[in-house]
Motif scaffolding. Structure first.
Motif, mmCIF file in Angstrom:
data_model
loop_
_atom_site.group_PDB
_atom_site.id
_atom_site.type_symbol
_atom_site.label_atom_id
_atom_site.label_comp_id
_atom_site.label_asym_id
_atom_site.label_seq_id
_atom_site.Cartn_x
_atom_site.Cartn_y
_atom_site.Cartn_z
ATOM 1 N N ALA A 523 21.393 -64.507 -9.254
ATOM 2 C CA ALA A 523 20.061 -65.111 -9.335
ATOM 3 C C ALA A 523 20.156 -66.563 -9.770
ATOM 4 C CB ALA A 523 19.198 -64.313 -10.313
ATOM 5 N N PRO A 524 19.108 -67.349 -9.509
ATOM 6 C CA PRO A 524 19.134 -68.758 -9.915
ATOM 7 C C PRO A 524 18.920 -68.980 -11.407
ATOM 8 C CG PRO A 524 17.087 -68.244 -8.785
ATOM 9 C CD PRO A 524 17.955 -67.049 -8.657
ATOM 10 N N VAL A 525 18.775 -67.892 -12.201
ATOM 11 C CA VAL A 525 18.638 -68.029 -13.651
ATOM 12 C C VAL A 525 19.766 -67.248 -14.305
ATOM 13 C CG1 VAL A 525 16.150 -68.392 -13.686
ATOM 14 C CG2 VAL A 525 17.027 -66.064 -13.628
ATOM 15 N N PRO A 526 20.249 -67.665 -15.469
ATOM 16 C CA PRO A 526 21.391 -66.991 -16.105
ATOM 17 C C PRO A 526 21.140 -65.531 -16.407
ATOM 18 C CG PRO A 526 20.993 -69.123 -17.134
ATOM 19 C CD PRO A 526 19.851 -68.876 -16.208
ATOM 20 N N GLU A 527 19.863 -65.120 -16.616
ATOM 21 C CA GLU A 527 19.585 -63.727 -16.953
ATOM 22 C C GLU A 527 19.641 -62.809 -15.744
ATOM 23 O OE1 GLU A 527 18.064 -66.448 -19.896
ATOM 24 O OE2 GLU A 527 17.608 -66.247 -17.769
ATOM 25 N N GLY A 528 19.870 -63.354 -14.561
ATOM 26 C CA GLY A 528 19.850 -62.539 -13.355
ATOM 27 C C GLY A 528 20.938 -61.495 -13.347
ATOM 28 N N ARG A 529 20.637 -60.368 -12.727
ATOM 29 C CA ARG A 529 21.624 -59.303 -12.609
ATOM 30 C C ARG A 529 21.738 -58.871 -11.162
ATOM 31 N NH1 ARG A 529 20.326 -55.424 -17.832
ATOM 32 N NH2 ARG A 529 20.252 -57.115 -19.359
ATOM 33 N N GLN A 530 22.867 -58.243 -10.835
ATOM 34 C CA GLN A 530 23.077 -57.763 -9.480
ATOM 35 C C GLN A 530 22.920 -56.246 -9.469
ATOM 36 O OE1 GLN A 530 25.839 -59.633 -11.008
ATOM 37 N NE2 GLN A 530 24.491 -61.343 -10.595
ATOM 38 N N ASP A 577 12.538 -58.136 -13.339
ATOM 39 C CA ASP A 577 11.981 -58.718 -14.560
ATOM 40 C C ASP A 577 12.840 -59.888 -14.996
ATOM 41 O OD1 ASP A 577 11.640 -59.018 -17.586
ATOM 42 O OD2 ASP A 577 10.021 -57.625 -17.100
ATOM 43 N N MET A 578 12.239 -61.053 -15.207
ATOM 44 C CA MET A 578 12.996 -62.271 -15.462
ATOM 45 C C MET A 578 13.574 -62.312 -16.873
ATOM 46 S SD MET A 578 10.680 -65.086 -13.446
ATOM 47 C CE MET A 578 11.992 -66.286 -13.376
ATOM 48 N N VAL A 579 13.216 -61.333 -17.729
ATOM 49 C CA VAL A 579 13.763 -61.279 -19.094
ATOM 50 C C VAL A 579 14.751 -60.128 -19.238
ATOM 51 C CG1 VAL A 579 13.196 -61.040 -21.540
ATOM 52 C CG2 VAL A 579 11.679 -62.340 -20.031
ATOM 53 N N THR A 580 14.316 -58.927 -18.839
ATOM 54 C CA THR A 580 15.168 -57.749 -19.055
ATOM 55 C C THR A 580 16.040 -57.412 -17.852
ATOM 56 O OG1 THR A 580 13.491 -56.220 -18.220
ATOM 57 C CG2 THR A 580 13.357 -56.840 -20.552
ATOM 58 N N GLY A 581 15.723 -57.927 -16.686
ATOM 59 C CA GLY A 581 16.475 -57.572 -15.482
ATOM 60 C C GLY A 581 16.074 -56.237 -14.904
#
Length: 982
Positions: A523-530, A577-581
């Motif tokens: 994702a384009p944000v560090p919190e992103g998950r695959q 979710d942009m915080v919890t993934g």
């Protein structure tokens, strides 16, 4: 019971348009009305208010009027919270009165006044001789709203021309003399209470027959502090500039000057920014820019020079010319009116095409609609081999345009530099002896190339850092954003990299997977998950930025979506979710037979998703909604966003061949892209010839000249103006579907319209058209004042000629003062030259207009007036076999299935019929119990027919199953039951 429906494309015709500033700010906005709403609970009745709408120029009141009798006035106010309030309606009814037009009168801040053109028919209703009807007189009536007494009264009434059809408000209250312009046949008249009439004649075309009047159909007012003028358009498309020479409230002179000629409009809007929006009920809508406001000398009529003779007022003539004061800068496509439509896959594509006959007169066309967004191909370049992937990269994050196109092959990488031209370079730092897996900008000013054996990091100063894979393992998948990289090695190991503060790419973490990695993205944000829950082929994170007061006027928070292209051809989409993934709200859609590959592109400055399956799809945000729409383009293998000074937002892609393609995506938000092929006259109906994949179209117009006569008249016009033959339209080009550009022809038919002739004259043609090449292969002009109204293909029992074409025509058809004709005919043509040309076999005279033709059991069924007749093929004419004269009005459609015949009557909906061959009889065995005015019909199944009526209803009629079974088992086929009335 209601029918389920899905709107593929909203109405494109516009019945009314206004301009102003409606959403706040100083922007100029246009509001359009598409289609007509129901006025009352029981529909559009004569006495239900809604047909006319007028406002007080100061915004204090509104009048809503019906065609007859009823007029309601509502007082508008604001409450303490500045919200708009609407009062209870005040009645201004007058019985036995027909209303033709309503407008508000600008009287400053005096009591609001509304003007109406009315006709009192009370005496005509009581007089059976018709004398009173012939003497009935129209009146201009002023209605005053007394704000103090909260009451509406008739203030003033005066006779006007019986040809009066439209009212235009004249500025008042210190800005002008107030009053109204009454637009009547051949005249514009200024009228106001206590003021003498000021009349001027409307200039008329020099070639217009004397029997034809000139009516105004649309108007626009442009008002500034120091001046105002009106633009009035006639039914022939000519625009006139109308000015008033006045002193205070006294009008001295009314001038009408020829301004320009554009297609006939339903509404015109003059914007303060110097544009004119022309909205059409039939045909495309256009946006024009003012080059001038008609200050130069031109043909002009004036009340001061009005001359009255024994024969009436002296007319003023003019000759239309090319655009002088306006220039067209854009247009909005419109399908109105759709005369006929069929769905077929003549191009052997994945999705069938919609073929529709649209427009009328000079704006007639065949439109080929394909589901998907239109593509404009910018460039196609051959490559030295078959490419497997393509990327575009910038040199710096702040650069406006891309610097390189990188193309990967099976054993090499090609780097192309983007400038004024695209050319190969060798000093970019990319490794060109190996295929590439990914290429992107990393950090602020570095480039990254991922190849099977490692990662190549190219710094801005030219330094190159290389990370090599451990042992004999290779990189199989990669996901990256501007600061992070994740690679998957063969065997299932994930390695995560980050860009540190110095811009160096550093290895941070490793992770072993339980199996091989199929695909990944970050994702384009560090919190992103695959994460993915099904066997994937491709992954893509799509971030939607937060917006306040967006295109749809609403606020939208930022959101992140994970898109997965599955091997089953399904696109799987879920919210992250942009915080919890956490994943939620999962949705899926089947895109095609191939597993979708997902790529990030830029559309209108926003991130969008390109999905490449068996056809390309684009996922993007439009007016606050996420749309996933196919592209009308060939199958692509790999794509990337592209930006240069010649193409700000484009896509570079590779297909199955060895070509590199650059294209842009046009007209976002539309469901279909269309190909328009111009036609000669108004199209009526068409049939498909499936084996040859050709179309046969019948066209006809009333009161018009043939194409050859029009061209001859146009040449005479040019020669008289000293232009020679410059700009004359090429008839062959038009008939072969070539584009008729205004720049090539200053008097194009689309702009100028067709010259008018006597109403009893018809022009008509039969056209064979190849939709694949958009070319006309045969064009037969009907002679002797015949016009075509019906067409079908038919295979008779006699196989000598194969498939034949039957065309129903009428000679000398007239609708007024009563319907009459000289004769009707059924033409039989045979196809020659491999179906590309028509040859007349014979024609048969009939007593009425054949409005419906259909093949039935090796014979031809014809609906001629109220008669259903069965014909067989003879040597010199059609042979009458049997007929049924029991239909109530006029047959307009015929469908057949097995031994049943489904007949549509113009006023009485559907009748189900049978043909008994042993008795040689056609008889009706069932009919619709509800009378409907039929406009379209389609056969669904053995017992069901769909229809549409002129009031906008779509309905299905079905024969009950028990009745259908009983009729099939009945030896008489239901004939006796029908005759007994059961």
């Amino acid at each position: 019971m209601y029918l389920y429906s899905l709107t593929l494309q909203r109405a494109t015709g516009i019945v009314s348009a206004i301009n102003g500033s409606f959403s706040g700010g100083k922007t100029q906005e246009i509001v359009v009305a598409r289609g007509k709403e129901t006025f009352g609970k029981s529909g559009c009745r004569r006495i239900v208010p809604g047909q006319f709408l007028a406002i007080d120029p100061k915004g204090r009141a509104v009048m809503i009027g019906a065609c007859e009798k009823q007029k309601l006035v509502y007082v508008l106010n604001r409450d303490t919270a500045a919200r708009l309030t609407i009062s209870s309606p005040l009645e201004a009814h007058k019985s036995h009165t027909i209303v033709y037009s309503i407008c508000g009168v600008d009287c400053g801040f005096d009591n609001p006044i509304f003007a109406a053109i009315e006709l009192d028919y009370s005496e005509a209703d009581q007089d059976s001789t018709g004398q009173a009807a012939s003497e009935a007189q129209k009146h201009l009536t002023f209605y005053e709203l007394d704000l103090g007494l909260n009451h509406v009264s008739r203030k003033w009434s005066e006779q006007v021309d019986n040809g009066a059809n439209m009212l235009v408000t004249v500025p008042g209250g210190g800005d002008g003399p107030s009053g109204v312009l009454v637009c009547a046949e051949n005249f514009v008249i200024y009228k106001n209470e206590g003021h003498p009439d000021v009349r001027a004649v409307i200039p008329r075309r020099a070639d217009l027959p004397a029997e034809r009047g000139v009516l105004i159909v649309s108007a626009a007012t442009h008002k500034q502090k120091s001046m105002f003028f009106f633009l009035l358009q006639t039914e022939y498309g000519d625009i006139f500039k109308v000015t008033l020479d006045h002193e205070n409230d006294k009008v001295k002179e009314l001038k009408i000057k020829y301004f320009d000629t554009i297609p006939v409009t339903a509404s015109m809007c003059v914007l303060k920014s110097g544009f004119l929006f022309a909205a059409s009920e039939f045909g495309n809508h256009a946006l024009y820019q003012f080059q001038a406001i008609g200050e130069e000398a031109d043909v002009e009529a004036s009340s001061a020079t009005l001359m009255e003779t024994e024969e009436g007022f002296q007319p003023v003539f003019f000759q239309p010319r090319g655009l002088k004061n306006l220039v067209r800068i854009d247009q909005v496509e419109s399908l109105m009116p759709i005369m006929d439509m069929k769905v077929a896959n003549l191009f052997d594509e994945e999705t069938p095409q919609i073929f529709s006959l649209c427009g009328r007169g000079p704006q007639s066309s065949l439109r080929i609609l394909r589901p998907g967004l239109a593509i404009s191909e910018m460039a196609v370049s051959q490559l030295p081999g078959v490419p497997s992937a393509v990327w575009t990269v910038k040199k710096n994050v702040n650069d406006e345009f891309d610097a390189y196109i990188v193309v990967s092959f099976n054993n090499a990488t090609l780097v192309l530099s983007i400038g004024e031209t695209v050319e190969e370079v060798s000093d970019s730092g990319f490794l060109d002896t190996t295929p590439s897996i990914a290429v992107s900008l990393i950090g602020d000013d570095s480039l990254m190339q991922v190849h099977p054996n490692g990662i190549r990091h190219i710094r801005e100063d030219g330094r190159i850092n290389e990370w090599r894979t451990p042992g004999k393992r290779t990189i199989v998948k990669v996901g990256s954003n501007r600061l992070q990289v994740v690679i998957a090695l063969s065997g299932g190991e994930l390695i995560y990299f980050e860009v540190d503060v110095t811009g160096q790419l550093m290895e941070v973490e490793k992770h072993e997977m339980s199996g091989d990695v199929a695909c990944l993205d970050i994702a384009p944000v560090p919190e992103g998950r695959q994460s993915v829950s099904a066997p994937p082929e491709s992954l893509l994170f799509l971030e939607v930025q937060a917006s306040v007061g967006g295109e749809d006027g609403a606020d939208h928070p930022a959101s992140l979506f994970l898109n997965a292209g599955l091997q089953s051809g399904v696109l799987f989409r879920t919210v992250v979710d942009m915080v919890t993934g956490q994943l939620s709200d999962s949705r899926s859609r089947f895109l095609g037979l191939r597993a979708p590959k997902l790529f990030s592109v830029v559309v209108r400055g926003r991130r969008a998703m390109l999905c490449l399956s068996s056809r390309p799809w684009l996922g993007y945000i439009h007016q606050g909604h996420f749309l996933l729409t196919p592209l009308s383009y060939e199958t692509l293998e790999f794509a990337a966003s592209f930006s240069s000074d010649q193409c700000a937002e484009g896509v570079v892609a590779v297909a199955a061949g060895d070509a590199l393609r650059i294209f842009t995506i046009e007209r976002l938000g539309e469901t279909f892209n269309e190909t328009a092929i111009p036609l000669r006259y108004t199209p009526r109906k068409f049939v498909l010839q499936p084996k040859k994949k050709l179309l046969v179209i019948i066209e006809s117009d009333q009161g018009a000249y043939t194409a050859e006569e029009r061209e001859a008249a146009k040449r005479e016009c040019f020669e008289a103006a000293g232009m020679g033959e410059n700009g004359s339209a090429n008839a062959d080009q038009m008939e072969n579907g070539g584009e008729d550009e205004d720049k090539d022809d200053p008097l194009s038919d689309e702009q100028y319209g067709y010259p008018k002739t006597e109403s009893e004259k018809w022009v008509s043609c039969i056209r064979v058209l190849d939709p694949r090449t958009a070319s006309t292969t045969c064009l037969l002009e009907l002679q002797d004042n015949e016009a075509a109204f019906s067409v079908c293909t038919v295979n008779f029992h006699d196989k000598e000629h194969g498939t034949l074409l039957a065309v129903g025509t009428a000679k000398g058809l007239q609708f007024w003062p009563k319907r009459s004709l000289v004769a009707g005919f059924i033409h039989i043509y045979k196809f020659v030259d491999d179906g590309r040309t028509l040859e007349l076999l014979h024609k048969t005279q009939v007593e009425g207009v054949p409005l419906a033709l259909c093949q039935f059991q090796g014979r031809l069924l014809a609906g001629i007036g109220s008669v259903l007749r069965l014909y067989d093929l003879g040597k010199k004419r059609l042979l009458r076999k049997c007929e049924n004269k029991l239909f109530p009005n006029t047959i307009v459609s015929i469908h057949t299935y097995r031994d049943r015949i489904y007949v549509g009557d113009i006023q009485e909906s559907f009748h189900f019929c049978k043909y008994r061959r042993d008795e040689n009889q056609l008889y009706i065995f069932a009919d619709d119990c509800v009378p409907r005015w039929l406009t379209a019909s389609y056969h669904i199944d053995f017992d069901t027919v769909a229809g549409a009526d002129k009031f906008g209803n779509v309905y299905f009629v079905r024969l009950p199953q028990d009745v259908s079974d009983e009729i099939e088992e009945d030896p008489t086929g239901g004939k006796i039951k029908w005759e007994q009335g059961t």
